[in-house]
Scaffold this motif. Structure first.
Motif, PDB file in Angstrom:
ATOM      1  N   PRO A  86      11.191  29.854  -2.157  1.00 26.85           N
ATOM      2  CA  PRO A  86      12.487  29.729  -2.846  1.00 26.85           C
ATOM      3  C   PRO A  86      13.382  28.701  -2.148  1.00 26.85           C
ATOM      4  CG  PRO A  86      11.889  32.036  -2.626  1.00 26.85           C
ATOM      5  CD  PRO A  86      10.886  31.248  -1.819  1.00 26.85           C
ATOM      6  N   HIS A  87      14.022  27.858  -2.937  1.00 25.07           N
ATOM      7  CA  HIS A  87      14.737  26.715  -2.353  1.00 25.07           C
ATOM      8  C   HIS A  87      15.886  27.114  -1.452  1.00 25.07           C
ATOM      9  CE1 HIS A  87      17.911  26.899  -5.495  1.00 25.07           C
ATOM     10  NE2 HIS A  87      18.601  26.105  -4.702  1.00 25.07           N
ATOM     11  N   HIS A  88      16.523  28.238  -1.719  1.00 27.75           N
ATOM     12  CA  HIS A  88      17.642  28.628  -0.859  1.00 27.75           C
ATOM     13  C   HIS A  88      17.137  29.100   0.518  1.00 27.75           C
ATOM     14  CE1 HIS A  88      16.494  32.197  -3.152  1.00 27.75           C
ATOM     15  NE2 HIS A  88      16.969  32.928  -2.152  1.00 27.75           N
ATOM     16  N   GLU A  89      15.912  29.598   0.585  1.00 30.08           N
ATOM     17  CA  GLU A  89      15.325  29.981   1.885  1.00 30.08           C
ATOM     18  C   GLU A  89      14.826  28.744   2.631  1.00 30.08           C
ATOM     19  OE1 GLU A  89      12.317  32.948   1.227  1.00 30.08           O
ATOM     20  OE2 GLU A  89      13.699  34.211   0.064  1.00 30.08           O
ATOM     21  N   ALA A  90      14.062  27.902   1.942  1.00 25.79           N
ATOM     22  CA  ALA A  90      13.548  26.681   2.572  1.00 25.79           C
ATOM     23  C   ALA A  90      14.687  25.752   2.972  1.00 25.79           C
ATOM     24  CB  ALA A  90      12.589  25.963   1.621  1.00 25.79           C
ATOM     25  N   GLY A  91      15.771  25.808   2.219  1.00 21.07           N
ATOM     26  CA  GLY A  91      16.924  24.957   2.509  1.00 21.07           C
ATOM     27  C   GLY A  91      17.547  25.246   3.857  1.00 21.07           C
ATOM     28  N   VAL A  92      17.536  26.494   4.256  1.00 24.07           N
ATOM     29  CA  VAL A  92      18.087  26.852   5.571  1.00 24.07           C
ATOM     30  C   VAL A  92      17.253  26.204   6.676  1.00 24.07           C
ATOM     31  CG1 VAL A  92      18.571  28.756   7.165  1.00 24.07           C
ATOM     32  CG2 VAL A  92      19.131  28.990   4.740  1.00 24.07           C
ATOM     33  N   THR A  93      15.950  26.239   6.538  1.00 25.64           N
ATOM     34  CA  THR A  93      15.070  25.617   7.531  1.00 25.64           C
ATOM     35  C   THR A  93      15.333  24.123   7.625  1.00 25.64           C
ATOM     36  OG1 THR A  93      13.376  27.281   7.114  1.00 25.64           O
ATOM     37  CG2 THR A  93      12.652  25.240   8.173  1.00 25.64           C
ATOM     38  N   MET A  94      15.466  23.476   6.483  1.00 27.10           N
ATOM     39  CA  MET A  94      15.731  22.033   6.490  1.00 27.10           C
ATOM     40  C   MET A  94      17.116  21.744   7.056  1.00 27.10           C
ATOM     41  SD  MET A  94      13.818  20.716   3.078  1.00 27.10           S
ATOM     42  CE  MET A  94      13.670  19.037   3.657  1.00 27.10           C
ATOM     43  N   ALA A  95      18.094  22.567   6.707  1.00 32.27           N
ATOM     44  CA  ALA A  95      19.447  22.368   7.235  1.00 32.27           C
ATOM     45  C   ALA A  95      19.455  22.494   8.757  1.00 32.27           C
ATOM     46  CB  ALA A  95      20.416  23.369   6.609  1.00 32.27           C
ATOM     47  N   ARG A  96      18.726  23.477   9.286  1.00 29.96           N
ATOM     48  CA  ARG A  96      18.639  23.635  10.753  1.00 29.96           C
ATOM     49  C   ARG A  96      18.114  22.357  11.403  1.00 29.96           C
ATOM     50  NH1 ARG A  96      19.322  28.954  12.149  1.00 29.96           N
ATOM     51  NH2 ARG A  96      18.632  30.486  10.617  1.00 29.96           N
ATOM     52  N   MET A  97      17.049  21.825  10.822  1.00 29.12           N
ATOM     53  CA  MET A  97      16.448  20.614  11.369  1.00 29.12           C
ATOM     54  C   MET A  97      17.434  19.449  11.340  1.00 29.12           C
ATOM     55  SD  MET A  97      13.222  18.440   9.914  1.00 29.12           S
ATOM     56  CE  MET A  97      14.171  17.861   8.517  1.00 29.12           C
ATOM     57  N   TYR A  98      18.080  19.236  10.201  1.00 24.87           N
ATOM     58  CA  TYR A  98      18.993  18.095  10.088  1.00 24.87           C
ATOM     59  C   TYR A  98      20.252  18.260  10.928  1.00 24.87           C
ATOM     60  CZ  TYR A  98      16.229  15.768   6.576  1.00 24.87           C
ATOM     61  OH  TYR A  98      15.229  15.107   5.928  1.00 24.87           O
ATOM     62  N   LEU A  99      20.827  19.452  10.938  1.00 27.09           N
ATOM     63  CA  LEU A  99      22.053  19.643  11.721  1.00 27.09           C
ATOM     64  C   LEU A  99      21.779  19.494  13.211  1.00 27.09           C
ATOM     65  CD1 LEU A  99      23.794  22.487   9.701  1.00 27.09           C
ATOM     66  CD2 LEU A  99      24.313  20.033   9.687  1.00 27.09           C
ATOM     67  N   GLU A 100      20.611  19.941  13.655  1.00 26.21           N
ATOM     68  CA  GLU A 100      20.228  19.728  15.050  1.00 26.21           C
ATOM     69  C   GLU A 100      20.007  18.246  15.321  1.00 26.21           C
ATOM     70  OE1 GLU A 100      16.353  20.744  17.642  1.00 26.21           O
ATOM     71  OE2 GLU A 100      17.384  22.509  16.811  1.00 26.21           O
ATOM     72  N   GLN A 101      19.351  17.583  14.401  1.00 25.26           N
ATOM     73  CA  GLN A 101      19.054  16.154  14.556  1.00 25.26           C
ATOM     74  C   GLN A 101      20.317  15.310  14.679  1.00 25.26           C
ATOM     75  OE1 GLN A 101      16.209  14.832  11.653  1.00 25.26           O
ATOM     76  NE2 GLN A 101      16.620  12.685  12.013  1.00 25.26           N
ATOM     77  N   ILE A 102      21.363  15.672  13.934  1.00 26.22           N
ATOM     78  CA  ILE A 102      22.598  14.884  13.985  1.00 26.22           C
ATOM     79  C   ILE A 102      23.563  15.382  15.045  1.00 26.22           C
ATOM     80  CG2 ILE A 102      22.384  14.148  11.576  1.00 26.22           C
ATOM     81  CD1 ILE A 102      24.620  16.180  10.869  1.00 26.22           C
ATOM     82  N   GLY A 103      23.203  16.447  15.745  1.00 18.47           N
ATOM     83  CA  GLY A 103      24.046  16.957  16.824  1.00 18.47           C
ATOM     84  C   GLY A 103      25.266  17.717  16.352  1.00 18.47           C
ATOM     85  N   TYR A 104      25.191  18.316  15.169  1.00 17.52           N
ATOM     86  CA  TYR A 104      26.320  19.083  14.648  1.00 17.52           C
ATOM     87  C   TYR A 104      26.558  20.289  15.555  1.00 17.52           C
ATOM     88  CZ  TYR A 104      29.489  21.011  11.151  1.00 17.52           C
ATOM     89  OH  TYR A 104      30.605  21.489  10.492  1.00 17.52           O
ATOM     90  N   PRO A 105      27.824  20.605  15.851  1.00 20.13           N
ATOM     91  CA  PRO A 105      28.130  21.715  16.760  1.00 20.13           C
ATOM     92  C   PRO A 105      27.481  23.031  16.318  1.00 20.13           C
ATOM     93  CG  PRO A 105      30.109  20.443  16.306  1.00 20.13           C
ATOM     94  CD  PRO A 105      29.043  19.934  15.385  1.00 20.13           C
ATOM     95  N   LYS A 106      26.725  23.627  17.219  1.00 16.96           N
ATOM     96  CA  LYS A 106      25.975  24.853  16.907  1.00 16.96           C
ATOM     97  C   LYS A 106      26.873  25.989  16.433  1.00 16.96           C
ATOM     98  CE  LYS A 106      22.038  24.090  20.050  1.00 16.96           C
ATOM     99  NZ  LYS A 106      21.634  22.930  19.338  1.00 16.96           N
ATOM    100  N   GLU A 107      28.090  26.067  16.964  1.00 17.46           N
ATOM    101  CA  GLU A 107      28.981  27.167  16.591  1.00 17.46           C
ATOM    102  C   GLU A 107      29.452  27.077  15.136  1.00 17.46           C
ATOM    103  OE1 GLU A 107      31.522  23.927  18.496  1.00 17.46           O
ATOM    104  OE2 GLU A 107      29.628  24.895  18.994  1.00 17.46           O
ATOM    105  N   LYS A 108      29.255  25.932  14.487  1.00 10.58           N
ATOM    106  CA  LYS A 108      29.653  25.776  13.089  1.00 10.58           C
ATOM    107  C   LYS A 108      28.473  25.933  12.127  1.00 10.58           C
ATOM    108  CE  LYS A 108      33.507  22.650  13.916  1.00 10.58           C
ATOM    109  NZ  LYS A 108      34.111  21.388  13.466  1.00 10.58           N
ATOM    110  N   CYS A 109      27.279  25.967  12.652  1.00  9.66           N
ATOM    111  CA  CYS A 109      26.081  25.955  11.811  1.00  9.66           C
ATOM    112  C   CYS A 109      25.849  27.240  11.037  1.00  9.66           C
ATOM    113  CB  CYS A 109      24.847  25.640  12.652  1.00  9.66           C
ATOM    114  SG  CYS A 109      24.811  23.941  13.271  1.00  9.66           S
TER     115      CYS A 109
END
Length: 165
Positions: A86-109
């Motif tokens: 389901p896209h809303h589940e897979a989307g979280v995995t992809m978001a984790r990867m991208y937000l980590e890759q761009i250095g987005y603050p972990k406390e906002k993730c």
């Protein structure tokens, strides 16, 4: 100088990752889809509509977080097509990867992950951020102008029959 850094993480997402390539892949996977498509235009519409809602309703949400969430919320559709996840589940995995890759603050993730996972959950109506993204997602659809609206699986209540709520 402050203006330049206002949307720094959004800039990183679209310039320093393969994000746009993923968007192209999603658009390719959906090129024959006759119903609403989920590409870059869609996620940008969701981002802009959500931000308008934030301003109109005077919500205390950060513009960059709204944009990042909207830009990432449907990327899981690739895994849905390819692996049946389901896209809303897979989307979280992809978001984790991208937000980590761009250095987005972990406390906002966490809020972004929850919103992506729950953006289709109608039971979360009282949560401002999730509700804002969900409403913007639905409002971005031009059901009133769609050639295949009679074939759409969406209920008549869910279909967007107006330009402005």
């Amino acid at each position: 100088m402050e203006r330049q850094n206002e949307m720094e993480y959004v800039r990183r997402l679209i310039q320093e990752t393969d994000y746009l390539e993923q968007m192209k892949q999603l658009e390719e996977l959906e090129k024959e889809r006759k119903f609403c498509r989920h590409g870059l235009n869609h996620v940008l519409d969701v981002a802009r509509i959500a931000w308008i809602q934030v301003l109109e309703e005077q919500l205390s949400l950060e513009k960059e977080m709204v944009y990042l969430t909207a830009l990432l919320h449907d990327l899981g559709r690739i895994a849905e097509y390819q692996k049946g996840i389901p896209h809303h589940e897979a989307g979280v995995t992809m978001a984790r990867m991208y937000l980590e890759q761009i250095g987005y603050p972990k406390e906002k993730c966490a809020l972004i992950y929850e919103t992506i996972e729950e953006h289709r959950n109608k039971n979360k109506l009282n949560e401002d951020f999730i509700n804002t993204i969900r409403k913007a997602d639905n409002s971005s659809r031009n059901c009133f102008f769609c050639e295949v609206t009679k074939e759409c699986k969406w209920s008549e209540e869910r279909k967007n029959d107006t330009i402005v709520d």
